[in-house]
Design a protein around this motif. Structure first.
Motif, PDB file in Angstrom:
ATOM      1  N   LEU A  51     -41.094   5.155  11.434  1.00  0.00           N
ATOM      2  CA  LEU A  51     -39.765   5.727  11.362  1.00  0.00           C
ATOM      3  C   LEU A  51     -39.831   7.165  11.856  1.00  0.00           C
ATOM      4  N   VAL A  66     -38.063  10.799  11.430  1.00  0.00           N
ATOM      5  CA  VAL A  66     -37.217  11.461  10.437  1.00  0.00           C
ATOM      6  C   VAL A  66     -37.192  12.959  10.683  1.00  0.00           C
ATOM      7  N   PRO A 124     -38.542  14.768  16.005  1.00  0.00           N
ATOM      8  CA  PRO A 124     -38.557  14.156  14.668  1.00  0.00           C
ATOM      9  C   PRO A 124     -39.977  13.807  14.226  1.00  0.00           C
ATOM     10  N   THR A 145     -41.055   7.830   1.329  1.00  0.00           N
ATOM     11  CA  THR A 145     -42.250   8.295   2.006  1.00  0.00           C
ATOM     12  C   THR A 145     -42.874   9.428   1.209  1.00  0.00           C
ATOM     13  N   SER A 169     -37.724  20.321   8.724  1.00  0.00           N
ATOM     14  CA  SER A 169     -36.521  19.615   9.138  1.00  0.00           C
ATOM     15  C   SER A 169     -35.288  20.428   8.756  1.00  0.00           C
ATOM     16  N   ASP A 192     -31.704  12.802   5.132  1.00  0.00           N
ATOM     17  CA  ASP A 192     -32.122  13.433   6.381  1.00  0.00           C
ATOM     18  C   ASP A 192     -31.675  12.550   7.536  1.00  0.00           C
ATOM     19  N   SER A 193     -31.871  13.058   8.729  1.00  0.00           N
ATOM     20  CA  SER A 193     -31.531  12.325   9.935  1.00  0.00           C
ATOM     21  C   SER A 193     -32.678  11.389  10.312  1.00  0.00           C
ATOM     22  N   PHE A 194     -32.351  10.112  10.546  1.00  0.00           N
ATOM     23  CA  PHE A 194     -33.323   9.124  11.004  1.00  0.00           C
ATOM     24  C   PHE A 194     -32.983   8.789  12.454  1.00  0.00           C
ATOM     25  N   SER A 195     -33.988   8.763  13.307  1.00  0.00           N
ATOM     26  CA  SER A 195     -33.766   8.502  14.726  1.00  0.00           C
ATOM     27  C   SER A 195     -34.226   7.097  15.090  1.00  0.00           C
ATOM     28  N   VAL A 226     -29.213   9.775   6.055  1.00  0.00           N
ATOM     29  CA  VAL A 226     -29.795   8.567   5.468  1.00  0.00           C
ATOM     30  C   VAL A 226     -30.482   8.931   4.152  1.00  0.00           C
ATOM     31  N   ALA A 272     -40.328   0.880   3.679  1.00  0.00           N
ATOM     32  CA  ALA A 272     -38.971   0.788   4.212  1.00  0.00           C
ATOM     33  C   ALA A 272     -38.340  -0.481   3.671  1.00  0.00           C
ATOM     34  N   LEU A 287     -32.372   0.065   3.952  1.00  0.00           N
ATOM     35  CA  LEU A 287     -31.892   0.290   5.308  1.00  0.00           C
ATOM     36  C   LEU A 287     -30.818  -0.724   5.677  1.00  0.00           C
TER      37      LEU A 287
END
Length: 477
Positions: free
Chosen positions: A85, A87, A95, A111, A134, A183-186, A195, A215, A224
């Motif tokens: 992932l 993040v 990320p 995590t 981040s 946080d932002s997940f890409s 997310v 996950a 998710l």
């Protein structure tokens, strides 16, 4: 300061959760995880080593929570496969890459985070999340609607500013604890802000194959699947000893035809995903197993209704991607075991005896040098649905341990049955998820040789990048 406790082990009869409290994202089309690392072989070896030291039927009759699926005696290793992932956001850095175990039974994406005061089992070289790198990282307070909707009413904020803490116990293997954050997940070139995930600062677990966390792809509100509005996901777990076979994971949203095309293929079969009853775990994927075949013969000595869900919520059959072995209700296991013994013993090969002279009724093993010369009986699981029989390969239910024996990886349980990841290996498993808690599970033999690509579009639609993303983020923090 005192902190509230977020219990992530989804209860069998959970209180209603406000969907407005959880971030939801719309219009996620399709995404394929290109790098998937299988750890099923080592996981199975570790697990079998532990269960052979334990005598007795696995008792699954108590209320099952996500962290208890591995049992209390033998949870020594996790995972079918690990993927990455991405993040966090930063003006100066890409990320952060975090390896996680894909799991369809746990309720949270989590995590290990720095500082991790007691992450005693992190594999050297494992990347853990650095929140201070981040710009989009945000802690979740226990006085937020998100936290309060997830915790029992007795766990209220003692002081303003407390974090929304959680603790997840993997009985017999260890535990992890920390606090919720966003946080932002890409995914590909597209970043999804806000997310919700767990930032673990205390983790005591066995080797996760280089992974820093889990996950969740369960039905739970923090997974998710729920947060990204995933309507369908597909995975294929490589057979342990097939070098040409590779694992993959993909997911989609909307009305894509992935499962429909799989269903139309002659080699695929489908069975309903059952909506859990009020007494069952809302996050698990249940199926209706109706029988077991050996060499094409239905084992009629297994009583009708053995695998049914009972009025009190016990019974039933669900799937796991982290549990290596399969557990069947004891009455069904005994019939299956005896049929296998009869067919192998008729060829002059007997099971391995215990030191006391009796045969171990809970663990069926043969000396490998003798077992290699016999015709191994074939097993098929029969599910509800037209022609919904899952034919297994020998590698799905017999496994070579480190002691010169070949052992059956189907074991007895009381109360429930679990279909583990060894049993699913070598197959493409597609979960179409319906809003009412039901859905459709489609399975077929995986095509050997790697992950799906454009040349295999009939197996799963591949689009290299995410298509149109329309973010429907609602902030509640």
């Amino acid at each position: 300061m005192a902190a509230s406790l977020l219990v992530l082990l989804l209860p069998l009869a959970p209180a209603p959760v406000s969907s407005a409290a959880i971030p939801q994202y719309a219009n996620i089309d399709e995404f394929v995880v290109k790098e998937v690392r299988t750890i099923i072989k080592n996981s199975a070896k570790d697990y079998l080593k532990q269960i052979k030291a334990h005598q007795g039927v696995m008792d699954l009759s108590h209320p099952i929570h996500d962290g208890q699926l591995l049992g209390s005696q033998a949870a020594e290793s996790f995972g079918a496969f690990v993927f990455d992932l991405f993040v966090g956001t930063s003006a100066a850095l890409p990320p952060q890459t975090l390896s996680v175990v894909m799991d369809i039974t746990t309720g949270l994406v989590w995590t290990q985070c720095e500082p991790c005061t007691s992450c005693t089992t992190v594999t050297p070289g494992t990347s853990i999340f650095l929140p201070y790198y981040s710009d989009s990282f945000a802690e979740v307070g226990c006085d937020t609607e998100t936290c309060q909707s997830m915790i029992p009413a007795v766990h209220l904020c003692a002081e303003d500013g407390d974090l929304c803490d959680y603790s997840e116990d993997f009985h017999g293997a260890g535990n992890t604890s920390g606090y919720l954050a966003t946080d932002s997940f890409s995914f590909g070139t597209t970043a999804v802000p806000g997310v919700l995930f767990g930032c673990s600062v205390n983790t005591m677990l066995p080797n996760l194959g280089g992974a820093a966390g889990f996950a969740s792809f369960s039905r739970g509100p923090l997974s998710l699947v729920s947060q990204l509005n995933i309507s369908s996901f597909t995975y294929s777990i490589a057979l342990p000893d097939d070098p040409a076979d590779k694992s993959f994971l993909s997911w989609s949203r909307g009305t894509t035809a992935t499962a429909a095309m799989l269903t139309k293929e002659r080699s695929s079969s489908s069975t309903p995903l059952l909506a859990p009853t009020i007494q069952q775990n809302i996050g698990l994927y249940y199926v209706n197993l109706t029988g077991v075949q050996v060499d094409g013969k239905l084992l009629t000595d297994i009583p009708v209704g053995t695998f049914d869900v009972r009025a009190n919520g016990s019974g039933g059959v669900f799937l796991s991607t982290t549990l290596p072995v399969t557990y069947l209700e004891e009455v069904a296991y005994r019939v299956l075991r005896q049929e296998l013994v009869n067919r192998v013993q008729s060829q002059g090969v007997a099971p391995v005896n215990l030191t006391g002279g009796g045969v171990d009724l809970d663990h069926l093993c043969f000396l490998r040098q003798n077992f290699d010369s016999v015709k191994i009986p074939t097993i098929a699981l029969v599910f509800d649905g037209a022609d919904a029989a899952m034919e297994l390969q020998v590698q799905n239910y017999f496994f070579d341990d480190e002691g010169g024996q070949t052992c059956l990886t189907i074991l007895p349980s009381i109360g429930r049955s679990v279909l583990g990841n060894l049993l699913q290996a070598g197959k493409t498993m597609t979960y179409d998820i319906h809003d009412d808690g039901g859905g459709l599970l489609t399975f077929k033999a995986a095509v050997s040789g790697g992950t799906p690509g454009p040349e295999r579009v009939s197996l799963v639609i591949i689009i290299a990048t995410l298509l149109a993303w329309v973010l429907g983020l609602q902030s509640h923090f």
